[in-house]
Each structure stands twice: as C-alpha cells, then as structure tokens.
Design an enzyme around this catalytic site. Structure first.
Site, PDB file in Angstrom:
ATOM      1  N   CYS A 111       0.855  -1.199   0.000  1.00  0.00           N
ATOM      2  CA  CYS A 111       0.000   0.000   0.000  1.00  0.00           C
ATOM      3  C   CYS A 111       0.891   1.249   0.000  1.00  0.00           C
ATOM      4  O   CYS A 111       1.844   1.339   0.789  1.00  0.00           O
ATOM      5  CB  CYS A 111      -0.899   0.013   1.228  1.00  0.00           C
ATOM      6  SG  CYS A 111      -1.885   1.527   1.316  1.00  0.00           S
ATOM      7  N   GLU A 141       3.460  -5.921   8.470  1.00  0.00           N
ATOM      8  CA  GLU A 141       3.794  -4.521   8.174  1.00  0.00           C
ATOM      9  C   GLU A 141       4.953  -4.050   9.053  1.00  0.00           C
ATOM     10  O   GLU A 141       5.849  -3.325   8.595  1.00  0.00           O
ATOM     11  CB  GLU A 141       2.567  -3.624   8.391  1.00  0.00           C
ATOM     12  CG  GLU A 141       2.852  -2.175   8.023  1.00  0.00           C
ATOM     13  CD  GLU A 141       1.706  -1.225   8.334  1.00  0.00           C
ATOM     14  OE1 GLU A 141       0.534  -1.626   8.198  1.00  0.00           O
ATOM     15  OE2 GLU A 141       1.992  -0.073   8.712  1.00  0.00           O
TER      16      GLU A 141
HETATM   17  S1  SF4 Z   1      -2.485   1.236   5.062  1.00  0.00           S
HETATM   18 FE1  SF4 Z   1      -3.610  -0.726   5.012  1.00  0.00          FE
HETATM   19  S2  SF4 Z   1      -5.664  -0.234   5.765  1.00  0.00           S
HETATM   20 FE2  SF4 Z   1      -4.672   1.707   5.235  1.00  0.00          FE
HETATM   21  S3  SF4 Z   1      -5.252   2.169   3.105  1.00  0.00           S
HETATM   22 FE3  SF4 Z   1      -3.332   1.026   3.017  1.00  0.00          FE
HETATM   23  S4  SF4 Z   1      -3.920  -1.135   2.846  1.00  0.00           S
HETATM   24 FE4  SF4 Z   1      -5.719  -0.001   3.547  1.00  0.00          FE
END
Ligand code: SF4
Length: 329
Positions: A111, A141
């Site tokens: 992400c 993460e």
């Molecule tokens: S950090 Fe995780 S929960 Fe937040 S937008 Fe990105 S994937 Fe989605």
C-alpha cells in the site's frame, strides 16, 4: 447454536441494523487485489504471491481459484519466469533484493501509505535519528518497516510501559513512526508518552495511521453506544479488523464479535437483541457483509439503516508495469 431459530409460522423478532459507513475495502486493498487479478489476466497463471495479499481468507481463496499461489517466503518459489507479487503489508528490503538475485519478475502491491512510512523511516535514519516504531510485534507490516533499515536502527514499542522502559542512546536524536492500522486512541497515548519523555522527538506531520483505519474506527465509535451488539466482519489476523472490535467494546457496546462470514456466527452471543451494529475491516469484501446481514435476516425481521461519518474517494493506481501498454518482463 441456533438460539434464535424459530418455526416458520412464528413472526421473527425485529432487529434494527446500523450499518457503518465507511466500512470494508480501502484503496490499498483494492489496489493489491487488482494487482493480482490484473497480473493473472495479463500474464496467465500461475502468479506467486508472497504472504496473503490482504488478510482475508475469502479473498485469498478466490485468488487461489484463479491461479494465484500463496507462499510465505520466496524460498518456496521454484525458479520461474512467472510474476511474483509482494503483499499490501510491505516487505523488508531483503525481499526485493532476493527476488532480484533470483531474476524474479516482481510486482510490489505494498500500500502506498505503508511505503510512505518506509520513506519517513529512511529520512529519519539518514538524519542520524534512532527510530521508535509504534506497532504490534510480528505483524508483517511491522516486519517490513523494521526491515527497511539496518538492524538496530528501529526499536518497536507496543505500549506506554515500553516507552517508559526505553533507554535511548541520545534522547535528542529520536523519531517515531507508526503502523498504519493501529487504534487511534491507544496510539495517541503512546505518542503523548513519547513526547512527554522526549520533547525533541521527531514525528510525522500527520499521524501514520491511515485514513481508512481512522474512518472505520470513527464510525464504530458513533454506532457502538447505540446498539446492543456489534459484528465486525473480517479475519482474526487483520490488525485493523481487530482494532474495530476493541473500539466497539470500549465505546460501550457490550457484545462485539469478529466474524469471518455468516457460517461463523455464534448465535449464543447475540440472544434477544433488538439492535445491531455492522461493520467490516479494510480487507473484508462487501459480499461477506451482505452474507452476514443475510444470516441475521433468517432469524430476525431486519431493518437496515446506514450511519455515515465520512466519505471516501481515495484511489491508488496499479503498479506501473500494469499501467503500461507493453509490460516489461
Ligand atoms: S495502510 Fe492498510 S488499511 Fe490503510 S489504506 Fe493502506 S492497505 Fe488499507
């Protein structure tokens, strides 16, 4: 146990369902799932995915059925020209290095809001600051963020007590970053403890907890005191989903349950309720929310109202290779 099961001839009890909005998929999850689907469409099966692309069993099983092969480490992948995708949670730097050494065609579905935290950590490190990472030990993460920098550059803190116990090399040269999917309130307490002990500590301009986590917690705080029970649709290994259940309990909802799908509902938890809050973690697809409400509708006369506390229009483009007409292999 079907505590509420009733004969077909008996009127079902009324149940007011307050449906939280926003809920479910965030932009990072949509991007990660689209990355796997587009890669499969473009290059064909198999496509290897390191770790669950997002923490949801239904999503993972759906992608497996389309030809994705999930592994925990790159060592499990044979020498191949097939694409290899890194999950939305991010990976330590050693993973892309290993992929390069093995000539893998790698695509990164991390992400962008996690990547942003990685870059913040790198900048602090370049400026000579020791970094405290607020997060949960072992979450992928956290493993990925710690793995952006050499060993010892980042210290994980999980609680105010750990902040109190931390002994810095130089209290004037510290910074903090956070996992993106934490409890907003717990994190605020830990940050306050850090700032109280180390007034010179550097932090993000705006917290690292992402918009999706913040918004989903906010609407749960609104709904939880208004209902007798709350269902959070999502997987137990999903951090933001677990936080939603905790937030619901702390906000005054006596019964908050995490369910993966309708078949998992423990009906003994709900008893004779007349109101129910429903939300979903950022990796839970809407089809499962509908399925869960459908499960309640078999036992109750359900009336659904949506409670909205924020509008979301966040969108993250796919990895570049999938946006280009001629993919480079
Ligand atoms: S950090 Fe995780 S929960 Fe937040 S937008 Fe990105 S994937 Fe989605």
């Amino acid at each position: 146990m079907n505590a509420r099961a009733a004969p077909a001839t008996t009127a079902k009890p009324l149940l007011k369902v307050l449906l939280c909005s926003p809920r479910g998929f965030c932009a990072g999850v949509v991007r990660a799932i689209d990355t796997v689907e587009q890669t499969l469409a473009r290059y064909g099966a198999p496509v290897y995915v390191r770790h669950e692309i997002v923490h949801n069993r239904y999503v993972v099983e759906s992608l497996k059925a389309k030809g994705a092969i999930f592994v925990e480490e790159l060592d499990e992948i044979p020498d191949t020209t097939a694409p290899v995708i890194f999950s939305a949670h991010g990976v330590p730097k050693s993973v892309p290095s290993q992929a390069k050494a093995r000539n893998f065609f790698a695509l990164d579905a991390t992400c962008p809001l996690v990547t942003k935290v990685h870059r913040e950590a790198e900048i602090h490190h370049k400026r000579g600051r020791h970094i405290l990472l607020i997060g949960h030990a072992g979450h992928p993460e956290v493993v990925g963020t710690i793995g952006q920098l050499p060993p010892g550059a980042i210290t994980l803190v999980e609680s105010v007590d750990e902040v109190r116990a931390f002994v810095p090399r130089d209290p004037k040269s510290l910074a903090y970053v956070t996992q993106t999917t934490l409890s907003v309130d717990d994190t605020a307490e830990i940050v306050a403890a850090l700032k109280a002990r180390f007034p010179d500590i550097h932090g993000p301009h705006k917290e690292d907890i992402c918009y999706a986590t913040t918004n989903r917690q906010e609407v749960v705080k609104r709904v939880a005191p208004m209902v007798e029970a709350m269902v959070v649709v999502g997987s137990p290994n999903s951090s933001n989903t677990q936080r939603l259940r905790e937030v619901a309990e702390r906000a005054g909802c006596p019964r908050a349950a995490l369910v993966q799908r309708a078949a998992d509902i423990d009906w003994s938890v709900f008893g004779s309720i007349a109101s129910l809050g429903v939300t979903a973690g950022a990796s839970a697809p809407e089809v499962l929310v509908e399925e869960v409400i459908g499960g309640f509708a078999e036992r109750y006369e359900v009336k659904v109202e949506t409670v909205t506390t924020a509008d979301e229009d966040m969108f993250f483009p796919l990895p570049r290779v999938l946006r280009e007409g001629d993919a480079v292999k």
